[in-house]
Design a protein around this motif. Structure first.
Motif, PDB file in Angstrom:
ATOM      1  N   SER A 141       2.025  13.823  33.302  1.00 29.37           N
ATOM      2  CA  SER A 141       0.709  13.606  33.053  1.00 29.37           C
ATOM      3  C   SER A 141       0.418  12.350  32.289  1.00 29.37           C
ATOM      4  CB  SER A 141       0.121  14.801  32.171  1.00 29.37           C
ATOM      5  OG  SER A 141       0.699  15.109  30.877  1.00 29.37           O
ATOM      6  N   TYR A 142      -0.883  12.103  32.113  1.00 30.87           N
ATOM      7  CA  TYR A 142      -1.424  11.086  31.505  1.00 30.87           C
ATOM      8  C   TYR A 142      -2.307  11.589  30.658  1.00 30.87           C
ATOM      9  CZ  TYR A 142      -4.867   7.210  30.399  1.00 30.87           C
ATOM     10  OH  TYR A 142      -5.827   6.696  29.538  1.00 30.87           O
ATOM     11  N   ARG A 143      -2.607  11.022  29.271  1.00 29.16           N
ATOM     12  CA  ARG A 143      -3.409  11.758  28.274  1.00 29.16           C
ATOM     13  C   ARG A 143      -4.146  10.405  27.684  1.00 29.16           C
ATOM     14  NH1 ARG A 143      -1.250  15.580  23.806  1.00 29.16           N
ATOM     15  NH2 ARG A 143      -0.320  13.420  23.209  1.00 29.16           N
ATOM     16  N   TYR A 144      -5.233  10.566  27.468  1.00 28.27           N
ATOM     17  CA  TYR A 144      -6.139   9.622  26.395  1.00 28.27           C
ATOM     18  C   TYR A 144      -6.494  10.380  25.355  1.00 28.27           C
ATOM     19  CZ  TYR A 144      -9.578   6.748  24.484  1.00 28.27           C
ATOM     20  OH  TYR A 144     -10.427   5.983  23.541  1.00 28.27           O
ATOM     21  N   VAL A 145      -5.866   9.983  24.133  1.00 33.97           N
ATOM     22  CA  VAL A 145      -6.301  10.879  23.065  1.00 33.97           C
ATOM     23  C   VAL A 145      -7.022   9.896  21.813  1.00 33.97           C
ATOM     24  CG1 VAL A 145      -4.036  10.616  21.929  1.00 33.97           C
ATOM     25  CG2 VAL A 145      -5.441  12.386  21.300  1.00 33.97           C
TER      26      VAL A 145
ATOM     27  N   GLY B  11       0.855  -1.187   0.052  1.00 38.40           N
ATOM     28  CA  GLY B  11      -0.110  -0.027   0.059  1.00 38.40           C
ATOM     29  C   GLY B  11       0.801   1.130   0.231  1.00 38.40           C
ATOM     30  N   ASP B  12       0.411   2.138  -0.778  1.00 39.22           N
ATOM     31  CA  ASP B  12       1.455   3.263  -0.881  1.00 39.22           C
ATOM     32  C   ASP B  12       1.193   4.212   0.422  1.00 39.22           C
ATOM     33  OD1 ASP B  12       2.264   2.895  -3.527  1.00 39.22           O
ATOM     34  OD2 ASP B  12       0.606   4.027  -4.306  1.00 39.22           O
ATOM     35  N   ASN B  13       2.061   5.014   0.722  1.00 44.13           N
ATOM     36  CA  ASN B  13       2.032   5.919   1.850  1.00 44.13           C
ATOM     37  C   ASN B  13       0.607   6.847   1.870  1.00 44.13           C
ATOM     38  OD1 ASN B  13       4.247   4.551   2.529  1.00 44.13           O
ATOM     39  ND2 ASN B  13       5.460   6.486   2.295  1.00 44.13           N
ATOM     40  N   ALA B  14      -0.027   6.972   2.647  1.00 48.83           N
ATOM     41  CA  ALA B  14      -1.092   8.124   2.618  1.00 48.83           C
ATOM     42  C   ALA B  14      -1.265   8.684   3.964  1.00 48.83           C
ATOM     43  CB  ALA B  14      -2.332   7.287   2.362  1.00 48.83           C
ATOM     44  N   SER B  15      -1.966   9.894   3.782  1.00 44.25           N
ATOM     45  CA  SER B  15      -2.395  10.745   5.128  1.00 44.25           C
ATOM     46  C   SER B  15      -3.670  11.181   5.024  1.00 44.25           C
ATOM     47  CB  SER B  15      -1.551  11.866   5.171  1.00 44.25           C
ATOM     48  OG  SER B  15       0.001  11.518   5.263  1.00 44.25           O
ATOM     49  N   LYS B  16      -4.502  11.208   6.339  1.00 42.00           N
ATOM     50  CA  LYS B  16      -5.703  11.584   6.520  1.00 42.00           C
ATOM     51  C   LYS B  16      -5.993  12.580   7.725  1.00 42.00           C
ATOM     52  CE  LYS B  16     -10.323   9.388   6.634  1.00 42.00           C
ATOM     53  NZ  LYS B  16     -11.076  10.389   7.364  1.00 42.00           N
ATOM     54  N   TRP B  17      -6.389  13.388   7.507  1.00 40.98           N
ATOM     55  CA  TRP B  17      -6.967  14.599   8.506  1.00 40.98           C
ATOM     56  C   TRP B  17      -8.059  14.101   9.309  1.00 40.98           C
ATOM     57  CZ3 TRP B  17      -4.093  18.307  10.738  1.00 40.98           C
ATOM     58  CH2 TRP B  17      -3.043  18.826   9.837  1.00 40.98           C
ATOM     59  N   ASN B  18      -8.280  14.441  10.615  1.00 40.88           N
ATOM     60  CA  ASN B  18      -9.215  13.792  11.317  1.00 40.88           C
ATOM     61  C   ASN B  18      -9.531  14.720  12.658  1.00 40.88           C
ATOM     62  OD1 ASN B  18      -9.750  10.550  10.515  1.00 40.88           O
ATOM     63  ND2 ASN B  18      -7.639  11.268  10.461  1.00 40.88           N
ATOM     64  N   PHE B  19     -10.786  14.677  13.003  1.00 43.15           N
ATOM     65  CA  PHE B  19     -10.956  15.473  14.344  1.00 43.15           C
ATOM     66  C   PHE B  19     -10.402  14.578  15.689  1.00 43.15           C
ATOM     67  CE2 PHE B  19     -13.931  15.538  18.023  1.00 43.15           C
ATOM     68  CZ  PHE B  19     -13.746  16.906  18.307  1.00 43.15           C
ATOM     69  N   ALA B  20      -9.948  15.311  16.496  1.00 50.74           N
ATOM     70  CA  ALA B  20      -9.471  14.533  17.446  1.00 50.74           C
ATOM     71  C   ALA B  20      -9.516  15.248  18.639  1.00 50.74           C
ATOM     72  CB  ALA B  20      -7.649  14.544  17.303  1.00 50.74           C
ATOM     73  N   TRP B  21      -9.764  14.332  19.827  1.00 48.75           N
ATOM     74  CA  TRP B  21     -10.018  14.813  21.220  1.00 48.75           C
ATOM     75  C   TRP B  21      -9.304  14.093  22.103  1.00 48.75           C
ATOM     76  CZ3 TRP B  21     -12.123  11.312  24.623  1.00 48.75           C
ATOM     77  CH2 TRP B  21     -12.606  10.201  24.260  1.00 48.75           C
ATOM     78  N   ALA B  22      -9.084  14.653  23.454  1.00 53.91           N
ATOM     79  CA  ALA B  22      -8.265  14.350  24.483  1.00 53.91           C
ATOM     80  C   ALA B  22      -8.734  14.835  25.713  1.00 53.91           C
ATOM     81  CB  ALA B  22      -6.757  14.817  24.236  1.00 53.91           C
ATOM     82  N   LEU B  23      -8.234  13.690  26.843  1.00 48.96           N
ATOM     83  CA  LEU B  23      -8.434  13.865  28.105  1.00 48.96           C
ATOM     84  C   LEU B  23      -7.063  13.858  29.022  1.00 48.96           C
ATOM     85  CD1 LEU B  23     -11.544  11.444  28.845  1.00 48.96           C
ATOM     86  CD2 LEU B  23     -11.680  14.120  28.541  1.00 48.96           C
ATOM     87  N   HIS B  24      -6.990  14.733  29.807  1.00 46.86           N
ATOM     88  CA  HIS B  24      -5.837  14.972  30.412  1.00 46.86           C
ATOM     89  C   HIS B  24      -5.943  14.591  32.001  1.00 46.86           C
ATOM     90  CE1 HIS B  24      -4.175  17.097  27.086  1.00 46.86           C
ATOM     91  NE2 HIS B  24      -5.451  17.632  27.125  1.00 46.86           N
ATOM     92  N   ALA B  25      -5.030  14.173  32.673  1.00 44.40           N
ATOM     93  CA  ALA B  25      -4.936  14.201  34.035  1.00 44.40           C
ATOM     94  C   ALA B  25      -3.423  14.302  34.646  1.00 44.40           C
ATOM     95  CB  ALA B  25      -5.573  13.173  34.695  1.00 44.40           C
ATOM     96  N   GLY B  26      -2.801  14.816  35.581  1.00 41.87           N
ATOM     97  CA  GLY B  26      -1.429  14.936  35.956  1.00 41.87           C
ATOM     98  C   GLY B  26      -1.216  15.719  37.167  1.00 41.87           C
ATOM     99  N   LEU B  27       0.188  15.964  37.314  1.00 42.69           N
ATOM    100  CA  LEU B  27       0.638  16.517  38.485  1.00 42.69           C
ATOM    101  C   LEU B  27       1.600  17.609  38.027  1.00 42.69           C
ATOM    102  CD1 LEU B  27       1.344  13.652  41.147  1.00 42.69           C
ATOM    103  CD2 LEU B  27      -0.551  15.580  41.042  1.00 42.69           C
ATOM    104  N   ALA B  28       1.599  18.938  38.723  1.00 46.44           N
ATOM    105  CA  ALA B  28       2.545  20.084  38.144  1.00 46.44           C
ATOM    106  C   ALA B  28       3.185  20.500  39.498  1.00 46.44           C
ATOM    107  CB  ALA B  28       1.776  21.067  37.787  1.00 46.44           C
TER     108      ALA B  28
ATOM    109  N   SER C  88      -4.828   6.345  21.899  1.00 46.52           N
ATOM    110  CA  SER C  88      -3.724   6.058  22.351  1.00 46.52           C
ATOM    111  C   SER C  88      -3.739   6.916  23.712  1.00 46.52           C
ATOM    112  CB  SER C  88      -2.434   7.154  21.499  1.00 46.52           C
ATOM    113  OG  SER C  88      -1.228   7.014  22.243  1.00 46.52           O
ATOM    114  N   GLN C  89      -2.903   5.778  24.665  1.00 45.02           N
ATOM    115  CA  GLN C  89      -2.864   6.314  26.183  1.00 45.02           C
ATOM    116  C   GLN C  89      -1.117   6.712  26.134  1.00 45.02           C
ATOM    117  OE1 GLN C  89      -4.741   3.980  28.875  1.00 45.02           O
ATOM    118  NE2 GLN C  89      -5.158   2.597  27.308  1.00 45.02           N
ATOM    119  N   ASP C  90      -1.237   8.146  26.399  1.00 43.04           N
ATOM    120  CA  ASP C  90       0.337   8.707  26.615  1.00 43.04           C
ATOM    121  C   ASP C  90       0.765   9.197  28.130  1.00 43.04           C
ATOM    122  OD1 ASP C  90      -0.189   8.632  23.782  1.00 43.04           O
ATOM    123  OD2 ASP C  90      -0.633  10.768  23.747  1.00 43.04           O
ATOM    124  N   VAL C  91       1.960   8.992  28.134  1.00 48.44           N
ATOM    125  CA  VAL C  91       2.337   9.312  29.351  1.00 48.44           C
ATOM    126  C   VAL C  91       3.545  10.456  28.938  1.00 48.44           C
ATOM    127  CG1 VAL C  91       4.047   8.690  31.294  1.00 48.44           C
ATOM    128  CG2 VAL C  91       2.333   7.035  30.710  1.00 48.44           C
TER     129      VAL C  91
END
Length: 279
Positions: free
Chosen positions: A219-223, A190-207, A253-256
């Motif tokens: 922080s932790y983020r679910y996106v 399959g050829d390389n391809a890109s697609k734009w999408n609506f995205a949203w995220a939730l954050h929680a963390g310590l500063a 994705s679940q990000d640290v």
């Protein structure tokens, strides 16, 4: 009587002398305290690095409609995250920022176990997928700071924006067999391809506030990154009888992340009032 008058005169002279000496002394400065800190912050810059743990809900292809059954297993390797942004601290509990980040290439691996019907003859086979995925993610985020204890501030937040998902180096290696024999290995790209999408995220963390200007975050983020797509799948000789790009549905994705915020508003410096002397 004469002795009493003498003592009164001596006391009066002493008082006059003390008053004259005090008049020549500078006035003591009044008690001084800086005004209370205003209940708002100001502009800040931020930078973040981290790691992702990604998944996709399902793959889809135009040829799946011809299958009798499909059992699918997919996964991504972890990949790095690198972001920058600019934000504003509205008050002690509310802030927001706009961020842009590059999410590094994450290796993809998948497996389809299939059964199908070939003109009345049952068959079965498997397809093994490899490739990689990367994104550019842009979010507008809002955060609520939940109070500060010993310079540590827990926070929660949410963000919305756009994600440009790129699927690259996609390879489909298949093997199949009919009940009476026949059908061998297959290979498609399959050829390389890109697609734009609506995205949203939730954050929680310590500063943690290191100085008046520098704050560190963990922080932790679910996106939710939306969907991805490959180019049209073609055999090793470049031919294909039907347009059938591979569709990646509902990539998450679940990000640290570890971040730094730098306050652009230097704290005020207060100087005590000048001493006042009597001329």
């Amino acid at each position: 009587m004469r002795r009493v008058r003498f003592l009164i005169a001596a006391g009066a002279a002493s008082l006059l002398s003390s008053a004259a000496f005090a008049a020549d002394m500078p006035l003591a400065p009044p008690p001084y305290a800086p005004p209370p800190a205003a209940d708002f912050g100001g502009w800040y810059l931020r930078g973040d690095i981290g790691m992702s743990s990604q998944s996709v809900k399902k793959l889809d292809n135009a040829l799946y409609s011809t299958l009798t059954s499909l059992n699918q297993r997919t996964g991504f390797d972890s990949a790095g995250i690198y972001g920058i942004g600019v934000g504003y601290q509205f008050n002690n509990w509310l802030r927001g920022d706009i961020t842009g980040e590059y999410r590094g290439k994450s290796n993809f691996h998948g497996l389809d176990i299939i059964t199908f019907d070939n003109g009345g003859t049952p068959g079965f086979g498997s397809d093994t997928y490899t490739g990689s995925k990367s994104e550019w993610l842009f979010l507008a985020n809002g955060y609520v700071d939940l109070g500060t204890w010993y310079c540590v501030t827990p926070f929660i937040g949410a963000g919305v924006g756009m994600s440009r998902n790129t699927i690259s180096n996609f390879v489909d290696q298949g093997v199949g067999s009919l009940a009476g024999g026949g059908i061998g290995p297959s290979l498609a790209y399959g050829d390389n391809a890109s697609k734009w999408n609506f995205a949203w995220a939730l954050h929680a963390g310590l500063a943690y506030k290191v100085t008046n200007n520098l704050t560190l975050e963990m922080s932790y983020r679910y996106v939710n990154l939306g969907n991805g797509v490959t180019g049209d799948l073609r055999t090793f000789d470049g031919t294909n009888s039907v347009y059938n790009p591979m569709q990646f549905h509902d990539i998450t994705s679940q990000d640290v992340r570890f971040g730094m915020r730098w306050d652009l508003n230097s704290p005020p410096v207060y100087a005590p009032p000048p001493l006042i002397t009597k001329g």
